[in-house]
Design a protein around this motif. Structure first.
Motif, PDB file in Angstrom:
ATOM      1  N   PHE A   1       0.836  -1.201   0.000  1.00  0.00           N
ATOM      2  CA  PHE A   1       0.000   0.000   0.000  1.00  0.00           C
ATOM      3  C   PHE A   1       0.868   1.247   0.000  1.00  0.00           C
ATOM      4  O   PHE A   1       0.620   2.203  -0.746  1.00  0.00           O
ATOM      5  CB  PHE A   1      -0.915  -0.009   1.220  1.00  0.00           C
ATOM      6  N   LEU A   2       1.913   1.240   0.843  1.00  0.00           N
ATOM      7  CA  LEU A   2       2.800   2.397   0.918  1.00  0.00           C
ATOM      8  C   LEU A   2       3.505   2.628  -0.414  1.00  0.00           C
ATOM      9  O   LEU A   2       3.656   3.773  -0.861  1.00  0.00           O
ATOM     10  CB  LEU A   2       3.829   2.195   2.031  1.00  0.00           C
ATOM     11  N   ASP A   3       3.928   1.553  -1.099  1.00  0.00           N
ATOM     12  CA  ASP A   3       4.585   1.694  -2.392  1.00  0.00           C
ATOM     13  C   ASP A   3       3.643   2.295  -3.438  1.00  0.00           C
ATOM     14  O   ASP A   3       4.049   3.141  -4.244  1.00  0.00           O
ATOM     15  CB  ASP A   3       5.093   0.338  -2.884  1.00  0.00           C
ATOM     16  N   VAL A   4       2.382   1.850  -3.435  1.00  0.00           N
ATOM     17  CA  VAL A   4       1.412   2.372  -4.403  1.00  0.00           C
ATOM     18  C   VAL A   4       1.154   3.859  -4.148  1.00  0.00           C
ATOM     19  O   VAL A   4       1.139   4.670  -5.077  1.00  0.00           O
ATOM     20  CB  VAL A   4       0.099   1.571  -4.342  1.00  0.00           C
ATOM     21  N   VAL A   5       0.953   4.213  -2.874  1.00  0.00           N
ATOM     22  CA  VAL A   5       0.676   5.611  -2.542  1.00  0.00           C
ATOM     23  C   VAL A   5       1.878   6.489  -2.861  1.00  0.00           C
ATOM     24  O   VAL A   5       1.738   7.586  -3.426  1.00  0.00           O
ATOM     25  CB  VAL A   5       0.274   5.744  -1.062  1.00  0.00           C
ATOM     26  N   LEU A   6       3.082   6.011  -2.538  1.00  0.00           N
ATOM     27  CA  LEU A   6       4.282   6.779  -2.829  1.00  0.00           C
ATOM     28  C   LEU A   6       4.479   6.898  -4.344  1.00  0.00           C
ATOM     29  O   LEU A   6       4.865   7.960  -4.854  1.00  0.00           O
ATOM     30  CB  LEU A   6       5.502   6.117  -2.194  1.00  0.00           C
ATOM     31  N   GLY A   7       4.192   5.809  -5.090  1.00  0.00           N
ATOM     32  CA  GLY A   7       4.263   5.877  -6.543  1.00  0.00           C
ATOM     33  C   GLY A   7       3.264   6.864  -7.105  1.00  0.00           C
ATOM     34  O   GLY A   7       3.584   7.659  -8.004  1.00  0.00           O
ATOM     35  N   PHE A   8       2.019   6.832  -6.603  1.00  0.00           N
ATOM     36  CA  PHE A   8       0.999   7.783  -7.042  1.00  0.00           C
ATOM     37  C   PHE A   8       1.485   9.219  -6.822  1.00  0.00           C
ATOM     38  O   PHE A   8       1.353  10.080  -7.689  1.00  0.00           O
ATOM     39  CB  PHE A   8      -0.296   7.534  -6.272  1.00  0.00           C
ATOM     40  N   ALA A   9       2.061   9.459  -5.646  1.00  0.00           N
ATOM     41  CA  ALA A   9       2.560  10.793  -5.332  1.00  0.00           C
ATOM     42  C   ALA A   9       3.690  11.186  -6.280  1.00  0.00           C
ATOM     43  O   ALA A   9       3.775  12.336  -6.722  1.00  0.00           O
ATOM     44  CB  ALA A   9       3.048  10.838  -3.891  1.00  0.00           C
ATOM     45  N   GLY A  10       4.576  10.233  -6.614  1.00  0.00           N
ATOM     46  CA  GLY A  10       5.642  10.528  -7.568  1.00  0.00           C
ATOM     47  C   GLY A  10       5.089  10.881  -8.940  1.00  0.00           C
ATOM     48  O   GLY A  10       5.602  11.787  -9.610  1.00  0.00           O
ATOM     49  N   GLY A  11       4.036  10.185  -9.375  1.00  0.00           N
ATOM     50  CA  GLY A  11       3.403  10.512 -10.647  1.00  0.00           C
ATOM     51  C   GLY A  11       2.810  11.905 -10.646  1.00  0.00           C
ATOM     52  O   GLY A  11       2.892  12.640 -11.647  1.00  0.00           O
ATOM     53  N   VAL A  12       2.199  12.291  -9.519  1.00  0.00           N
ATOM     54  CA  VAL A  12       1.663  13.645  -9.382  1.00  0.00           C
ATOM     55  C   VAL A  12       2.768  14.679  -9.562  1.00  0.00           C
ATOM     56  O   VAL A  12       2.614  15.683 -10.273  1.00  0.00           O
ATOM     57  CB  VAL A  12       0.986  13.808  -8.004  1.00  0.00           C
ATOM     58  N   MET A  13       3.913  14.427  -8.938  1.00  0.00           N
ATOM     59  CA  MET A  13       5.017  15.385  -9.018  1.00  0.00           C
ATOM     60  C   MET A  13       5.593  15.466 -10.428  1.00  0.00           C
ATOM     61  O   MET A  13       5.982  16.534 -10.896  1.00  0.00           O
ATOM     62  CB  MET A  13       6.107  14.998  -8.019  1.00  0.00           C
ATOM     63  N   LEU A  14       5.671  14.325 -11.118  1.00  0.00           N
ATOM     64  CA  LEU A  14       6.178  14.341 -12.491  1.00  0.00           C
ATOM     65  C   LEU A  14       5.300  15.201 -13.384  1.00  0.00           C
ATOM     66  O   LEU A  14       5.798  16.027 -14.169  1.00  0.00           O
ATOM     67  CB  LEU A  14       6.252  12.913 -13.037  1.00  0.00           C
ATOM     68  N   ALA A  15       3.978  15.010 -13.293  1.00  0.00           N
ATOM     69  CA  ALA A  15       3.064  15.785 -14.121  1.00  0.00           C
ATOM     70  C   ALA A  15       3.111  17.263 -13.751  1.00  0.00           C
ATOM     71  O   ALA A  15       3.119  18.137 -14.624  1.00  0.00           O
ATOM     72  CB  ALA A  15       1.647  15.245 -13.983  1.00  0.00           C
ATOM     73  N   ALA A  16       3.159  17.557 -12.450  1.00  0.00           N
ATOM     74  CA  ALA A  16       3.206  18.945 -12.006  1.00  0.00           C
ATOM     75  C   ALA A  16       4.478  19.633 -12.491  1.00  0.00           C
ATOM     76  O   ALA A  16       4.459  20.832 -12.804  1.00  0.00           O
ATOM     77  CB  ALA A  16       3.119  19.006 -10.485  1.00  0.00           C
ATOM     78  N   SER A  17       5.575  18.899 -12.571  1.00  0.00           N
ATOM     79  CA  SER A  17       6.838  19.489 -13.023  1.00  0.00           C
ATOM     80  C   SER A  17       6.704  20.053 -14.430  1.00  0.00           C
ATOM     81  O   SER A  17       7.242  21.126 -14.733  1.00  0.00           O
ATOM     82  CB  SER A  17       7.955  18.433 -12.994  1.00  0.00           C
ATOM     83  N   PHE A  18       5.959  19.343 -15.282  1.00  0.00           N
ATOM     84  CA  PHE A  18       5.817  19.828 -16.658  1.00  0.00           C
ATOM     85  C   PHE A  18       4.701  20.856 -16.787  1.00  0.00           C
ATOM     86  O   PHE A  18       4.931  21.988 -17.209  1.00  0.00           O
ATOM     87  CB  PHE A  18       5.562  18.671 -17.623  1.00  0.00           C
TER      88      PHE A  18
END
Length: 277
Positions: free
Chosen positions: A49-66
């Motif tokens: 669960f922690l890996d999925v949530v942390l991955g989701f958060a990383g995806g959010v940051m990638l999109a926000a960066s662009f």
């Protein structure tokens, strides 16, 4: 609450770029605190669960960066003609250098690793200190990014709308949820009280409001450097996601689920950025 915001306070849109940046930093800090507050209910969360949530958060940051930083930086550089990519690219390179030097100077710890495996200069710091420092280093570029975006809006230069900036704030706050858990829960399992684990966990994001104010001040001081600053903030966020967040999600035996979390987070933040921008 009133229609304009908290009773006795002006609406968020009237706070000004410095006030908005500080408020956005407080909201993102609250995401870390909310994640850390889980220690009052449990000492352990399933790693998948922690890996999925942390991955989701990383995806959010990638999109926000662009969509919240790099694309607006390119639009702000229209006067450069065919070289309009140059300011953002220069900012990216500066961010890479800054984060790489930081990695070498300060001890750094993977969230699941023992203190003796800290990277960077040798250190006798306790694991608690290293954990807080590792997450705090993640949060500085996030705070800078918030400040730069809100500062650019206040200057009237940014093509990003206030609604999109608020979306970025919400995305970063959500990204901070698993970081708060990742600090507080291991400390709880190591024997610290729930209160101390919570305090240490939320402390890792205390730098965000200050970093946000610094980013806004820089954006307001010199409009000419704004595309460079936005590129720098995006680069720092990308570096953190690629260097720390994504590898962390791949180490515990749930790489497919974590990768799906990354893709879902990226897609959601992209949709929010485009619809609100």
């Amino acid at each position: 609450m009133t229609a304009g915001g908290i009773a006795g306070l002006p609406p968020f849109a009237e706070w000004g770029p410095i006030g908005q940046s500080f408020g956005a930093g407080l909201v993102s800090w609250s995401g870390t605190a909310l994640g850390a507050s889980l220690v009052f209910f449990t000492a352990r969360v399933h790693q998948g669960f922690l890996d999925v949530v942390l991955g989701f958060a990383g995806g959010v940051m990638l999109a926000a960066s662009f969509w919240s930083l790099l694309h607006p930086a390119i639009e702000l550089s229209a006067d450069y003609g065919p070289w309009r990519w140059l300011p953002a690219s220069a900012g990216i390179l500066l961010g890479i250098v800054f984060l790489h030097v930081t990695d070498q100077v300060l001890p750094r710890l993977q969230l699941a690793a023992p203190a003796k495996e800290a990277k960077g200069l040798s250190s006798h710091w306790r694991r608690t200190t290293l954990l807080i420092l590792a997450i705090a280093l993640h949060n500085i570029p996030e705070g800078l990014a918030l400040g730069v975006v809100f500062g650019a809006i206040g200057d009237g230069a940014s093509p990003v709308s206030l609604a999109a900036a608020v979306g970025l704030m919400a995305g970063i706050a959500f990204h901070n949820l698993p970081e708060g858990m990742a600090v507080a829960l291991p400390l709880r399992r190591e024997g610290l009280s729930p209160l101390r684990s919570f305090l240490y966990g939320q402390l890792s994001a205390a730098v965000e409001p200050l970093a946000a104010v610094a980013g806004a001040a820089a954006a307001l001081t010199a409009r000419a450097v704004l595309p460079y600053a936005m590129g720098f903030a995006a680069s720092a966020m990308l570096y953190v996601v690629v260097r720390e967040v994504i590898p962390e999600t791949q180490l515990s035996g749930h790489p497919v689920a974590a990768t799906l979390g990354i893709m879902l987070g990226f897609t959601l933040m992209m949709a929010l950025s485009v619809s609100l921008g």
